[in-house]
Design a protein around this motif. Structure first.
Motif, PDB file in Angstrom:
ATOM      1  N   ILE A  69       0.834  -1.207   0.000  1.00  0.00           N
ATOM      2  CA  ILE A  69       0.000   0.000   0.000  1.00  0.00           C
ATOM      3  C   ILE A  69       0.872   1.262   0.000  1.00  0.00           C
ATOM      4  O   ILE A  69       0.422   2.328  -0.393  1.00  0.00           O
ATOM      5  CB  ILE A  69      -0.960  -0.040   1.209  1.00  0.00           C
ATOM      6  N   VAL A 107       0.467   6.798   0.050  1.00  0.00           N
ATOM      7  CA  VAL A 107      -0.500   5.711   0.213  1.00  0.00           C
ATOM      8  C   VAL A 107      -1.094   5.522  -1.186  1.00  0.00           C
ATOM      9  O   VAL A 107      -1.571   6.492  -1.784  1.00  0.00           O
ATOM     10  CB  VAL A 107      -1.608   6.084   1.215  1.00  0.00           C
ATOM     11  N   ARG A 108      -1.033   4.299  -1.711  1.00  0.00           N
ATOM     12  CA  ARG A 108      -1.369   4.116  -3.131  1.00  0.00           C
ATOM     13  C   ARG A 108      -2.729   4.702  -3.507  1.00  0.00           C
ATOM     14  O   ARG A 108      -3.725   4.389  -2.862  1.00  0.00           O
ATOM     15  CB  ARG A 108      -1.297   2.639  -3.535  1.00  0.00           C
ATOM     16  N   SER A 111      -1.886   1.631  -8.597  1.00  0.00           N
ATOM     17  CA  SER A 111      -0.581   0.982  -8.423  1.00  0.00           C
ATOM     18  C   SER A 111       0.299   0.865  -9.672  1.00  0.00           C
ATOM     19  O   SER A 111       1.232   0.061  -9.694  1.00  0.00           O
ATOM     20  CB  SER A 111      -0.791  -0.402  -7.814  1.00  0.00           C
ATOM     21  N   VAL A 139      -7.549   1.539  -2.231  1.00  0.00           N
ATOM     22  CA  VAL A 139      -6.658   2.654  -2.548  1.00  0.00           C
ATOM     23  C   VAL A 139      -7.183   3.905  -1.851  1.00  0.00           C
ATOM     24  O   VAL A 139      -8.319   3.929  -1.376  1.00  0.00           O
ATOM     25  CB  VAL A 139      -6.552   2.905  -4.075  1.00  0.00           C
ATOM     26  N   GLU A 154     -10.967   6.389   0.915  1.00  0.00           N
ATOM     27  CA  GLU A 154     -10.471   5.044   0.665  1.00  0.00           C
ATOM     28  C   GLU A 154     -11.614   4.257   0.028  1.00  0.00           C
ATOM     29  O   GLU A 154     -12.765   4.377   0.462  1.00  0.00           O
ATOM     30  CB  GLU A 154     -10.048   4.353   1.968  1.00  0.00           C
TER      31      GLU A 154
END
Ligand code: ZN
Length: 479
Positions: A69, A107-108, A111, A139, A154
């Protein structure tokens, strides 16, 4: 829970949605602003979505993996469009274990960068290709205006990342996945989505081609429900994802990525829900049928419960996802409202008279009142309910398709387009210039949704500037 009524969709669609999510017990607000807690009923729905998609991904040769992450912030600098697109939404970790980190970690938000970094390490030869990896996870994007399931800081999703030897193979992959998304939306979620290509300004940051499926919600706004991207060599050059081809020459890979998120739950709510609450498509519903035993006296209870238990076993054995509502602290009326709020497709009522007659009452969630009620013999009930579930699934898709088609119009001229997008979608020729697209957005708040793959044979003229145009696009206000 279901004791208070929802505002009607007509009164206040946004508030209807917000309250429905809470009352149907799908999700709740988290202590951190913009985050959501997906409650067990909402998660069960998500699990059914993930199971259906995961099966298709695997059937087309994909495998699952898990990437971290946390991503070094410097990774985002490597692809200039990508960083420009995501920088404003990044959450960054600056401290760990009580100390300031040497390099901050993102924080992704997606990706591509970390997976690109790993692919550069793993891919050496044409024999290693294609690489077809999917990841299920969450994410984080620092959103200012949030709404449960539709836009949260999120969110949960899957992201597929693939690397190929040729552009053709990578594009084929992008379209294959878009087909999987569309088939899922149409056949499992009963959402009549439209497949197409995004405009240059609506493209994913760093992509050469972005394709999407777009659905119409009941307030006639569009919801982008999943996307599939072709990157060309943008990321492979930024991350040096290279392979030696069959002629022993070093080449850059062609890559793709694609994602579908918990937003899909928002699409299901806003496409199918009604003023009584959620209406779930049977193929995804965590509970497909609920049995409500109805009785007043202890004698009635003994008889009714015996039959209800037997019916429960038979339906369960037939593979129907089932719930017995044997709560004795609430009335039958309360139970009916409660399961209607949660969108359970079929209610099975069993009372003392039904026990005598050897029958049950079936009530459809998608057709409330008399129209959706039927009296059915207990014998052979499982097959009757299985058929009914299929019929409900088909009927929900047909209804949503008819609604969509009734609200897409072909504007005669620009003035007409302005009127149409205030309460529907406009389907019109567009010269594909940023200027005309921006003008529409400024004048009406409508954006181009996608340029559908299915196009009329003849060419036309741009609805904004009048220049010749080959393809039609959907303009709509969107979530
Ligand atoms: Zn134009």
């Amino acid at each position: 829970m279901a004791d208070e009524k929802l505002p009607t969709r007509k009164e206040n669609f946004a508030e209807w949605y917000n309250q429905l999510v809470l009352k149907a017990d799908l999700a709740d607000y988290a202590p951190v602003r913009g985050c959501m807690v997906v409650k067990p009923y909402g998660w069960a729905l998500w699990e059914n979505i993930t199971a259906a998609l995961d099966k298709e991904f695997k059937a087309t040769g994909h495998v699952n993996a898990a990437f971290p992450i946390l991503i070094p912030l410097s990774f985002f600098e490597k692809e200039k469009e990508h960083v420009a697109g995501f920088a404003p939404e990044l959450a960054v970790v600056t401290h760990g274990g009580g100390e300031k980190l040497e390099e901050p970690l993102a924080v992704r938000p997606t990706s591509e960068t970390i997976i690109g970094h790993m692919y550069a390490k793993w891919i050496k030869s044409w024999r290693d290709l294609p690489v077809l990896i999917n990841q299920w996870g969450s994410v984080m994007r620092w959103e200012l205006r949030t709404k449960l399931f539709l836009r949260t800081t999120e969110f949960y999703w899957q992201e597929g990342h693939t690397a190929h030897a040729t552009a053709d193979e990578a594009k084929e992959e992008m379209y294959r996945i878009l087909d999987i998304y569309a088939d899922f939306a149409i056949n499992e979620a009963a959402l009549p989505v439209i497949k197409g290509t995004k405009s240059n300004t609506e493209r994913f940051a760093g992509a050469q081609i972005t394709t999407s499926i777009e659905g119409m919600m009941q307030d006639k706004r569009a919801l982008q429900s999943a996307t599939s991207h072709y990157f060309g060599q943008n990321f492979s050059k930024a991350f040096e994802i290279q392979f030696v081809d069959q002629n022993n020459t070093l080449q850059f890979c062609e890559t793709t990525s694609w994602g579908l998120s918990t937003r899909m739950i928002g699409a299901i709510i806003m496409t199918h829900g009604d003023d009584q609450g959620l209406v779930l498509p049977p193929r995804l519903a965590p509970i497909q049928a609920v049995i409500v035993p109805i009785f007043k006296t202890p004698e009635e209870k003994a008889k009714v419960v015996e039959v209800a238990d037997r019916v429960f076993k038979e339906l369960k054995a037939a593979g129907i996802r089932l719930k017995m509502d044997d709560r004795d602290n609430v009335s039958s009326g309360f139970k009916f409202n409660d399961w209607e709020m949660r969108g359970v497709p079929v209610r099975v009522e069993i009372g003392p008279k039904d026990v005598e007659k050897g029958s049950v009452v079936l009530a459809r969630r998608d057709k409330l009142g008399k129209e959706g009620r039927s009296f059915v013999p207990q014998a052979g009930l499982a097959s009757v309910i299985s058929l009914l579930l299929s019929e409900i699934q088909a009927s929900m898709l047909a209804r949503a398709t008819a609604y969509r088609d009734a609200n897409i119009h072909n504007p005669k001229d620009y003035e007409d387009l302005k009127k149409i997008v205030a309460d529907g979608w406009a389907f019109s020729y567009w010269c594909e210039s940023n200027e005309c697209e921006t003008k529409v957005k400024e004048d009406t708040k409508a954006t181009t949704r996608n340029i559908p793959f299915e196009q009329p044979k003849e060419a036309g003229t741009c609805i904004v500037c009048g220049k010749p145009s080959k393809r039609k696009v959907y303009f709509a206000r969107a979530y």
